[in-house]
Structure formats: C-alpha cells, structure tokens
Design an enzyme around this catalytic site. Structure first.
Site, PDB file in Angstrom:
ATOM      1  N   ASP A  52     -26.357  -5.927  70.561  1.00 37.16           N
ATOM      2  CA  ASP A  52     -25.874  -7.306  70.484  1.00 37.16           C
ATOM      3  C   ASP A  52     -25.411  -7.659  69.072  1.00 37.16           C
ATOM      4  O   ASP A  52     -25.660  -6.929  68.114  1.00 37.16           O
ATOM      5  CB  ASP A  52     -26.990  -8.272  70.890  1.00 37.16           C
ATOM      6  N   TYR A 110     -36.087   1.407  70.328  1.00 37.51           N
ATOM      7  CA  TYR A 110     -35.777   0.363  69.360  1.00 37.51           C
ATOM      8  C   TYR A 110     -37.001   0.092  68.504  1.00 37.51           C
ATOM      9  O   TYR A 110     -38.143   0.305  68.943  1.00 37.51           O
ATOM     10  CB  TYR A 110     -35.409  -0.945  70.067  1.00 37.51           C
TER      11      TYR A 110
END
Length: 242
Positions: A52, A110
């Site tokens: 994002d 992540y």
C-alpha cells in the site's frame, strides 16, 4: 527466452504503493521505466504482491522476461545507477522461464515497527507510542491469528477478492532496545490486513479479555469491528519465500 528475478528494497514514503496506477507515482512504474531506459525496450515487470501507499520493502520480489541474455552484474549496476536513492535492487538472478514472482510464492512475511522513544531517525519507519509493552502478553494475543482463518474483518473491502481465507504460519513480537517488532508470515495477505491486525492487537492489549475480543472480531466478518489500522510508515514487506 530469459527470465530475470529481482529482489528489491524501497522506502515507500514518496510512493502510492507498489502497483502502477493512473495519476499516482508507484515503485513498479519507476523500476519499469528505469529498465526501459537501460534496455531500450518495454518489459512486463511482475511483482510478488502489492504494498500500500507509504509501505516499505526489504525483500520485494519481481520478475520480467526478455528475449536476450543479460550480463547480470553489469545490468544490476546500471539499474541501480539510474534508480532514485529510495529504491535499490539488492539481487538479480536468472531463473526458469516458468517462474512467476506472484503465483509461485509460497509464503510472504511482514514486519511492523513500534518505538516508545521519540527519534528523528525512527520517525519515518516506525509508529511512535509512549508505552512499554509486555512481550509475553503481546505474543499470547498474537497467537489468535495463527492458523487458516477468514480475515474479512481485517481487510479493506475489495470486491475483486472473494476468498478472504489466509493461513498464518507465524505471528510474534520481540523487543530490541526501544523497538517493538511484530513479525507475521502467511501464505497470502489481503488489502490492509497487517495494519488492521496490528491496530487490533494494540487495542486488545488494553482489554481485560483481549483474546476474546479478537476472536469476536473474526466472527463478525466485518472490517468495522476491528480497530483502526496503524500508520503505513511502520510496515515493511520483509521476505517472499518460494
């Protein structure tokens, strides 16, 4: 035909995410244009997945196919020379022609960084909270996310994605000096999923029965039931495994 796999690091601060989009500046666009500048031809650069706006990467993977062989050392040097300072190609490898950076990925991971110390050097890459967390308690709460589950409540609405089931293999916290580091590994991630998970974990930490709170969020299957997402600046795509 020759297939080339790139491992990429980037500071996502100035980009609208990985993927090329209209009227926005993306990492994929910058790398694709840089490759064209060197090779004097268009390539289709395929990423392992989207990140994002504002999210960083330590180990994004992408590949492209070319009808000629490259000198990998020379090409890597040339590409890094024309890329801006906030994007770096750390590795380039020649791989099987069938390799696809997105569809062949087995696991993605992540990390999210939280700091309890105000610092100009942490500011762009972590979320500042003036709190000292108990790691054992955070890890007990994080265990709720492990397994194959429907993550509808932890993802932004995306009508193009019907399947919201993901399998999380690891979800854990550790402390390193003034940093609280959250690591999560799964077979896939939904849009906005990691930031929603971290936000919900932080909210659950404040509750008397945090595990029950998180389990109820799963059951509602509604993004409105989960906590607000934490800022993008603390999130890094860490590694893609094949």
């Amino acid at each position: 035909m020759f297939n080339y796999k790139l491992t990429i690091q980037y500071d996502g601060t100035n980009y609208a995410g990985w993927q090329i989009q209209k009227n926005a500046f993306s990492v994929q666009e910058v790398i694709t244009k840089s490759i064209k500048q060197i090779l004097q031809e268009e390539v289709n650069l395929i990423g392992s997945g989207r990140t994002d706006s504002g999210v960083h990467a330590l180990g994004q993977v992408a590949n492209f196919i070319l009808n000629r062989e490259l000198d990998l050392y020379k090409f890597k040097y040339s590409l890094n020379s024309v890329l801006p300072n906030d994007i770096s190609i750390t590795e380039i490898d020649s791989v099987d022609e069938s390799f696809h950076s997105r569809f062949d990925a087995k696991k993605r991971s992540y990390i999210y960084l939280i700091t309890n110390q105000k610092s100009p050097f942490y500011n762009s890459y972590s979320f500042h909270l003036n709190t000292d967390f108990e790691i054992a308690k955070l890890n007990e709460l994080a265990s709720v996310f492990i397994g194959k589950k429907d993550f509808t409540s932890f993802s932004k609405n995306n009508p193009d994605v019907e399947n919201k089931v993901c399998e999380v293999f690891e979800a854990r916290w550790r402390k390193q000096k003034n940093l609280f580091i959250f690591y999560i590994e799964a077979n896939r991630f939904l849009y906005g999923m990691v930031r929603a998970i971290v936000g919900s974990l932080l909210k659950s930490y404040e509750k008397e029965n945090g595990k029950k709170y998180l389990e109820e969020i799963f059951n509602f299957k509604s993004r409105s039931e989960a906590a607000d997402a934490v800022p993008a600046k603390g999130l890094f795509l860490y590694k893609v495994k094949y």
